[in-house]
Design a protein around this motif. Structure first.
Motif, PDB file in Angstrom:
ATOM      1  N   LYS A  12       2.958  -4.057  -0.341  1.00 38.08           N
ATOM      2  CA  LYS A  12       2.474  -5.143  -0.037  1.00 38.08           C
ATOM      3  C   LYS A  12       1.164  -5.437  -0.130  1.00 38.08           C
ATOM      4  O   LYS A  12       0.204  -4.519   0.088  1.00 38.08           O
ATOM      5  N   ARG A  32       7.521   0.857  -2.169  1.00 35.67           N
ATOM      6  CA  ARG A  32       7.239  -0.652  -1.855  1.00 35.67           C
ATOM      7  C   ARG A  32       5.858  -0.817  -1.418  1.00 35.67           C
ATOM      8  O   ARG A  32       5.338   0.265  -0.882  1.00 35.67           O
ATOM      9  N   VAL A  57       5.425  -8.646  -2.289  1.00 33.70           N
ATOM     10  CA  VAL A  57       5.973  -7.602  -1.855  1.00 33.70           C
ATOM     11  C   VAL A  57       6.430  -6.924  -3.365  1.00 33.70           C
ATOM     12  O   VAL A  57       7.420  -7.898  -3.726  1.00 33.70           O
ATOM     13  N   TYR A  58       6.471  -5.727  -3.635  1.00 29.79           N
ATOM     14  CA  TYR A  58       7.166  -5.436  -5.048  1.00 29.79           C
ATOM     15  C   TYR A  58       7.207  -3.766  -4.920  1.00 29.79           C
ATOM     16  O   TYR A  58       6.642  -3.219  -4.030  1.00 29.79           O
ATOM     17  N   GLU A  59       7.760  -3.351  -6.011  1.00 30.66           N
ATOM     18  CA  GLU A  59       8.072  -1.860  -6.155  1.00 30.66           C
ATOM     19  C   GLU A  59       6.837  -1.361  -7.044  1.00 30.66           C
ATOM     20  O   GLU A  59       6.877  -2.327  -8.318  1.00 30.66           O
TER      21      GLU A  59
END
Length: 167
Positions: free
Chosen positions: A152, A150, A57-59
């Motif tokens: 995933k 966000r 998960v990251y921006e």
């Protein structure tokens, strides 16, 4: 590079490893945002003709850098959110338009590039789609479509030699 829906991925004749790994990757992807982060083993894992899938998960970001791999192909599947990915073919028969930032990392099978030339293609990855990047596909994943969000995503690493037809 190949971009299609998860439902159509099984239609590609990319060998028995593709069929086994892709089927299990789709089963994981159907869990969407509920799929736990971390590494998942597919079709028995790399030592048994399968692969691994990493979920993170990251921006998404407004900028990134091109990367490519020498040995592995990436199957990238967004599970939640959306991102853009720029793709630039690396020509095999003449000099690349890209200069490595640092030497190729054999342990991680990755090289990052300094330049950010205009992409040959800019794709959008959303749940229900997948992209397959071969070693000749420099790609800049994780880009925001309009503003950061966000994301995933699952990235499956499969030996390219086991997937792609050889001349």
């Amino acid at each position: 590079m190949l971009l299609d829906t998860l439902d159509h991925g099984c239609l590609y004749s990319l060998g028995t490893r593709w069929a086994a790994v892709f089927q299990e990757a789709v089963a994981l992807a159907r869990q969407g945002a509920a799929l736990p982060e971390g590494v998942h083993t597919l079709a028995g894992g790399p030592g048994h003709g399968g692969a691994t899938a990493s979920v993170s998960v990251y921006e998404s970001a407004l900028t990134g850098r091109y990367e490519s791999h020498h040995v592995m192909a990436d199957i990238q599947i967004v599970l939640d959110g959306e991102e853009a990915c720029q793709v630039l073919p690396i020509p095999a028969d003449h000099p690349s338009p890209l200069t490595p930032e640092a030497p190729y990392d054999t342990g991680r099978d990755i090289v990052f590039y300094r330049e950010k030339p205009e992409a040959a293609a800019r794709i959008c990855l959303r749940p229900g789609l997948f992209a397959l990047f071969a070693p000749q596909d420099a790609h800049m994943p994780g880009l925001a479509l309009s503003s950061p969000c966000r994301v995933k995503k699952m990235v499956v690493k499969v030996p390219a030699a086991a997937l792609l037809p050889r001349p």
